[in-house]
Motif scaffolding. Structure first.
Motif, PDB file in Angstrom:
ATOM      1  N   GLU A  38      32.777  42.940  36.809  1.00  9.90           N
ATOM      2  CA  GLU A  38      31.437  43.428  36.481  1.00  9.90           C
ATOM      3  C   GLU A  38      30.426  42.936  37.502  1.00  9.90           C
ATOM      4  O   GLU A  38      29.465  43.639  37.823  1.00  9.90           O
ATOM      5  CB  GLU A  38      31.055  42.964  35.084  1.00  9.90           C
ATOM      6  CG  GLU A  38      31.845  43.663  33.978  1.00  9.90           C
ATOM      7  CD  GLU A  38      31.562  43.081  32.604  1.00  9.90           C
ATOM      8  OE1 GLU A  38      30.751  42.127  32.508  1.00  9.90           O
ATOM      9  OE2 GLU A  38      32.160  43.558  31.637  1.00  9.90           O
ATOM     10  N   ARG A  39      30.586  41.734  38.014  1.00  9.51           N
ATOM     11  CA  ARG A  39      29.662  41.207  39.018  1.00  9.51           C
ATOM     12  C   ARG A  39      29.832  41.930  40.365  1.00  9.51           C
ATOM     13  O   ARG A  39      28.894  42.106  41.107  1.00  9.51           O
ATOM     14  CB  ARG A  39      29.901  39.706  39.240  1.00  9.51           C
ATOM     15  CG  ARG A  39      29.409  38.872  38.107  1.00  9.51           C
ATOM     16  CD  ARG A  39      29.597  37.409  38.417  1.00  9.51           C
ATOM     17  NE  ARG A  39      29.258  36.588  37.259  1.00  9.51           N
ATOM     18  CZ  ARG A  39      29.488  35.320  37.159  1.00  9.51           C
ATOM     19  NH1 ARG A  39      30.083  34.671  38.169  1.00  9.51           N
ATOM     20  NH2 ARG A  39      29.144  34.649  36.085  1.00  9.51           N
ATOM     21  N   GLY A  40      31.078  42.338  40.643  1.00  7.35           N
ATOM     22  CA  GLY A  40      31.358  43.007  41.905  1.00  7.35           C
ATOM     23  C   GLY A  40      30.865  44.431  41.950  1.00  7.35           C
ATOM     24  O   GLY A  40      30.702  45.013  43.019  1.00  7.35           O
ATOM     25  N   VAL A 100      34.640  39.543  33.994  1.00  2.00           N
ATOM     26  CA  VAL A 100      33.301  39.132  34.453  1.00  2.00           C
ATOM     27  C   VAL A 100      33.193  39.281  35.960  1.00  2.00           C
ATOM     28  O   VAL A 100      32.186  39.759  36.481  1.00  2.00           O
ATOM     29  CB  VAL A 100      33.004  37.677  34.008  1.00  2.00           C
ATOM     30  CG1 VAL A 100      31.781  37.135  34.706  1.00  2.00           C
ATOM     31  CG2 VAL A 100      32.857  37.600  32.502  1.00  2.00           C
ATOM     32  N   GLU A 101      34.255  38.913  36.687  1.00  2.00           N
ATOM     33  CA  GLU A 101      34.263  39.049  38.143  1.00  2.00           C
ATOM     34  C   GLU A 101      34.164  40.515  38.550  1.00  2.00           C
ATOM     35  O   GLU A 101      33.443  40.862  39.508  1.00  2.00           O
ATOM     36  CB  GLU A 101      35.535  38.406  38.751  1.00  2.00           C
ATOM     37  CG  GLU A 101      35.549  36.903  38.661  1.00  2.00           C
ATOM     38  CD  GLU A 101      34.441  36.248  39.456  1.00  2.00           C
ATOM     39  OE1 GLU A 101      34.105  36.751  40.555  1.00  2.00           O
ATOM     40  OE2 GLU A 101      33.906  35.233  38.990  1.00  2.00           O
TER      41      GLU A 101
END
Length: 126
Positions: free
Chosen positions: A123-125, A120-121
């Motif tokens: 993908e957010r980055g 998730v981290e």
């Protein structure tokens, strides 16, 4: 044939008592309430079918029994307490094995959660 009605009544009462006293989890074929209904609606046929196809297998050893309702027989592991589970030869070794399995499952869940958070981290980055 004057005793036919009496014979049917005795067989029906025996079947009803047997159904009520049987463990619900071990009853075969239908739920216990359905067997009761079948024996009441069709006394002779329902009773014979109960004794042939619905009654729990008598005298089968090697299965876990419930001494007290609500009491887990798998030594503190209620998720493993179900009909059909065989009794361990060495209860201490079985308890240790079940504890090890539970700990390994928890570790895998934690690792999966860590990997999911990293994904998730990432993908957010992007």
């Amino acid at each position: 044939m004057p005793y036919l009605g009496l014979i049917v009544l005795v067989v029906m009462i025996a079947a009803l008592i047997d159904i009520v006293s049987s463990d619900d989890a071990l009853v075969r074929g239908l739920p216990r309430w359905a067997w009761l209904l079948l024996v009441i609606v069709l006394p002779l046929v329902g009773s014979v079918v109960w004794f042939v196809a619905g009654r729990p297998v008598a005298g089968f050893s090697g299965r876990v029994g419930r001494d007290r309702p609500g009491q887990a027989s798998a030594m503190g592991f209620p998720e493993y307490d179900h009909p059909g589970r065989f009794v361990p030869q060495d209860p201490e070794a079985d308890a240790a094995f079940l504890k090890q399995v539970r700990e390994r499952a928890e570790a895998q869940r934690r690792q999966g959660e860590i990997e999911r958070r990293r994904r998730v981290e990432r993908e957010r980055g992007q």
